[in-house]
Scaffold this active site. Structure first.
Site, short mmCIF file in Angstrom:
data_model
loop_
_atom_site.label_atom_id
_atom_site.label_comp_id
_atom_site.label_asym_id
_atom_site.label_seq_id
_atom_site.Cartn_x
_atom_site.Cartn_y
_atom_site.Cartn_z
N ASP A 15 0.81 -1.21 0.00
CA ASP A 15 0.00 0.00 0.00
C ASP A 15 0.85 1.28 0.00
OD1 ASP A 15 1.02 -0.32 2.49
OD2 ASP A 15 -0.86 0.03 3.57
N HIS B 66 21.05 0.19 -20.30
CA HIS B 66 20.22 0.66 -19.19
C HIS B 66 20.68 0.08 -17.85
CE1 HIS B 66 16.76 1.79 -22.14
NE2 HIS B 66 17.74 2.66 -22.12
N ASP C 122 25.01 8.43 -17.08
CA ASP C 122 23.86 8.96 -17.82
C ASP C 122 22.85 9.35 -16.76
OD1 ASP C 122 21.65 9.48 -19.38
OD2 ASP C 122 21.84 7.68 -20.63
N ASP D 98 18.96 15.45 -19.71
CA ASP D 98 19.40 14.08 -20.02
C ASP D 98 20.85 14.18 -20.52
OD1 ASP D 98 19.70 11.47 -20.83
OD2 ASP D 98 18.09 11.51 -22.33
N HIS E 26 21.78 1.82 -30.84
CA HIS E 26 20.62 2.69 -30.56
C HIS E 26 20.62 3.90 -31.49
CE1 HIS E 26 23.09 5.60 -28.27
NE2 HIS E 26 23.67 4.57 -27.68
N HIS F 224 16.49 11.73 -29.32
CA HIS F 224 15.05 11.71 -29.05
C HIS F 224 14.65 13.10 -28.62
CE1 HIS F 224 15.97 11.56 -24.70
NE2 HIS F 224 16.87 10.66 -24.99
N HIS G 200 11.77 10.91 -22.96
CA HIS G 200 11.59 10.57 -24.37
C HIS G 200 10.30 11.28 -24.76
CE1 HIS G 200 14.16 6.69 -23.82
NE2 HIS G 200 14.85 7.79 -23.75
N GLU H 192 23.28 11.80 -28.77
CA GLU H 192 23.93 10.85 -27.86
C GLU H 192 24.51 9.62 -28.55
OE1 GLU H 192 21.12 8.71 -25.30
OE2 GLU H 192 19.54 10.05 -26.00
N TYR I 269 29.94 0.71 -28.14
CA TYR I 269 29.91 -0.30 -27.07
C TYR I 269 30.52 -1.59 -27.64
CZ TYR I 269 26.37 3.17 -26.07
OH TYR I 269 25.72 4.37 -25.91
N ARG J 242 29.52 6.68 -24.22
CA ARG J 242 28.43 7.49 -24.80
C ARG J 242 28.64 8.93 -24.35
NH1 ARG J 242 24.57 4.64 -23.38
NH2 ARG J 242 23.67 5.56 -21.50
N GLU K 293 26.36 12.52 -24.38
CA GLU K 293 24.99 12.98 -24.65
C GLU K 293 24.79 14.41 -24.18
OE1 GLU K 293 21.92 10.82 -22.49
OE2 GLU K 293 20.39 11.56 -23.86
N1 GLY Z 1 18.75 8.24 -20.28
C1 GLY Z 1 17.83 7.88 -21.25
C2 GLY Z 1 18.28 8.21 -22.59
O1 GLY Z 1 19.38 8.66 -22.77
O2 GLY Z 1 17.56 8.11 -23.53
MN MN Z 2 18.74 10.36 -23.96
MN MN Z 3 20.54 9.66 -21.30
#
Ligand code: GLY
Ligand code: MN
Ligand code: MN
Length: 438
Positions: A34, A238, A255, A266, A345, A349, A356, A380, A384, A408, A410
């Site tokens: 709960d 992730h 990240d 982000d 990827h 975005h 996103h 980004e 890898y 990465r 970004e």
């Molecule tokens: N941290 C989520 C992305 O970079 O899309």
């Molecule tokens: Mn992102």
């Molecule tokens: Mn990110």
């Protein structure tokens, strides 16, 4: 801000003609048993109302004589409020949120039809709340059944997203102010993370410092689960366990973005934990950085959204060929997507009320999304070198010295009338800077 919410509603209403739009608040999310998570309003609902309580419905009925904007809300209930906090209540919903009329949510079924029966269509987004979807469909069905007696009523349900999300795609000055603040807090957090990361420390120590700063500076918290990935963990896109002890020759990929007043940043940076890149890390890092710079350079009004990704893919592929990780002719490797085991990827975005964020990336085949001032997107790219990856038959086995490196970089980029502005460039990314800062 009330004025801006009103302007958004007016803009939406000008586009739905004789329709009636219905919006549902986000549900409370259960953490366990709960215990619930902090409440976070649905982004569409918030964008149009600024109202941040659950169990609410907003109705926009531009054709209605008196009540063009109606809120159904939880009524004030002193006993409940003692437990779960302040409720705005029905009366104040009009005063504080500019509703022409407000009703208790318990009266939704009884009162909703009066806002629908003269509409020619219902604008509604079928959401995750099946129960509420059914409710809307039931009302629609009842109105269809009784249509002959009135000669009016909705004869279609149209999704609201196309109209609303193209509005949300272009950020106003007020929204950009929030996004700059979300960026500023995350910039401070990333700089602090770089300053304190060192061999022997655990990933969660860095996460704790980042998220401490998010709250310390008035942010709502992380915009998404923070990724603090050292060594081979950086190859898991992730990765959120954040429980490994960092070693001398690790890279650390962070990240992490901040939610500030419903808007998000982000940011990703990758840097050597021990202060100095190995030659392999540096070679790959320089490729990713060059790819990111080329991709950011594409962010100009009039360019296509996909040109940003295409630029990144080209630089990454060229670099991987130069290092002998990919073999072949660059154009062909790109066409056949041979870079994908190392870059799986997309590059960008939209960013805004959602991390996103909403908005289409193309309008159909051959109809690209064109970048316009006021849009905010991430850039980004990464590389890898994931252990045990299945490679194409015509590609060389990966030399072990590259394996386990994940990188990465970004940033959040605003399209401006003359080009772009990087909202997050307060975090260093040049090789000398990410090495020197230790
Ligand atoms: N941290 C989520 C992305 O970079 O899309
Ligand atoms: Mn992102
Ligand atoms: Mn990110």
């Amino acid at each position: 801000m009330q004025l801006e919410y009103r302007q958004r509603r007016e803009q939406l209403m000008s586009k739905i003609g004789n329709g009636t739009a219905i919006f549902r608040s986000a549900p409370m999310a259960v953490m366990h048993n709960d215990v619930e998570y902090n409440y976070r309003q649905d982004s569409d609902f918030f964008y149009l109302t600024g109202f941040n309580e659950p169990e609410a419905v907003a109705v926009l009925a531009p054709h209605h004589q008196e009540h063009r904007f109606v809120l159904f809300v939880q009524p004030k209930e002193r006993e409940k409020e003692v437990w779960t906090g302040y409720r705005c209540g029905v009366e104040a919903a009009k005063e504080l949120y500019g509703a022409d009329e407000a009703h208790p949510i318990t009266e939704l079924d009884e009162k909703l039809p009066q806002y629908l029966e003269k509409a020619d269509r219902i604008y509604y987004h079928l959401g995750r709340d099946r129960h509420f979807n059914d409710k809307v469909l039931n009302h629609y069905q009842n109105l269809l059944r009784t249509y002959p007696r009135r000669g009016t009523g909705p004869t279609a349900i149209e999704d609201t997203s196309t109209i609303l999300h193209s509005m949300r795609l272009i950020k106003s000055e007020a929204e950009l102010e929030m996004m700059r603040q979300a960026a500023a807090i995350a910039i401070e957090a990333h700089n602090q993370a770089m300053a304190i990361a060192k061999p022997g420390r655990y990933e969660y120590e860095i996460q704790a410092e980042i998220e401490r700063i998010f709250r310390l500076r008035g942010g709502m918290g992380p915009a998404y689960p923070s990724i603090v990935a050292s060594g081979v963990n950086a190859c898991v896109l992730h990765y959120i366990e954040n429980n490994r002890q960092m070693q001398e020759n690790d890279l650390l990929l962070i990240d992490a973005g901040c939610a500030y007043g419903y808007y998000n940043s982000d940011i990703t940076r990758t840097f050597p934990v021990g202060g100095k890149f190995t030659p392999e890390q540096k070679a790959l890092y320089e490729i990713v950085l060059a790819a990111q710079k080329q991709a950011i350079a594409q962010v100009q009004p009039g360019n296509t959204f996909s040109s940003v990704h295409d630029a990144a893919v080209r630089v990454l592929t060229e670099g991987l060929v130069e290092l002998g990780i990919l073999k072949g002719e660059v154009d062909k490797l790109i066409e056949e997507e041979k870079y994908k085991p190392y870059y799986m990827h997309r590059t960008s975005h939209w960013l805004g009320l959602d991390v996103h964020d909403v908005g289409v990336y193309q309008h159909g085949e051959g109809k690209p999304q064109i970048l316009q001032p006021g849009q905010v997107l991430t850039v980004e790219p990464g590389i890898y070198i994931v252990p045990d990856t299945k490679l194409a038959e015509d590609q060389p086995e990966t030399d072990p010295r590259w394996i386990g490196i994940g990188i990465r970089i970004e940033d959040d980029v605003l399209v401006t009338p003359t080009g772009h502005e990087v909202l997050t460039d307060g975090v260093p990314k040049a090789v000398e800077d990410v090495e020197r800062i230790k």
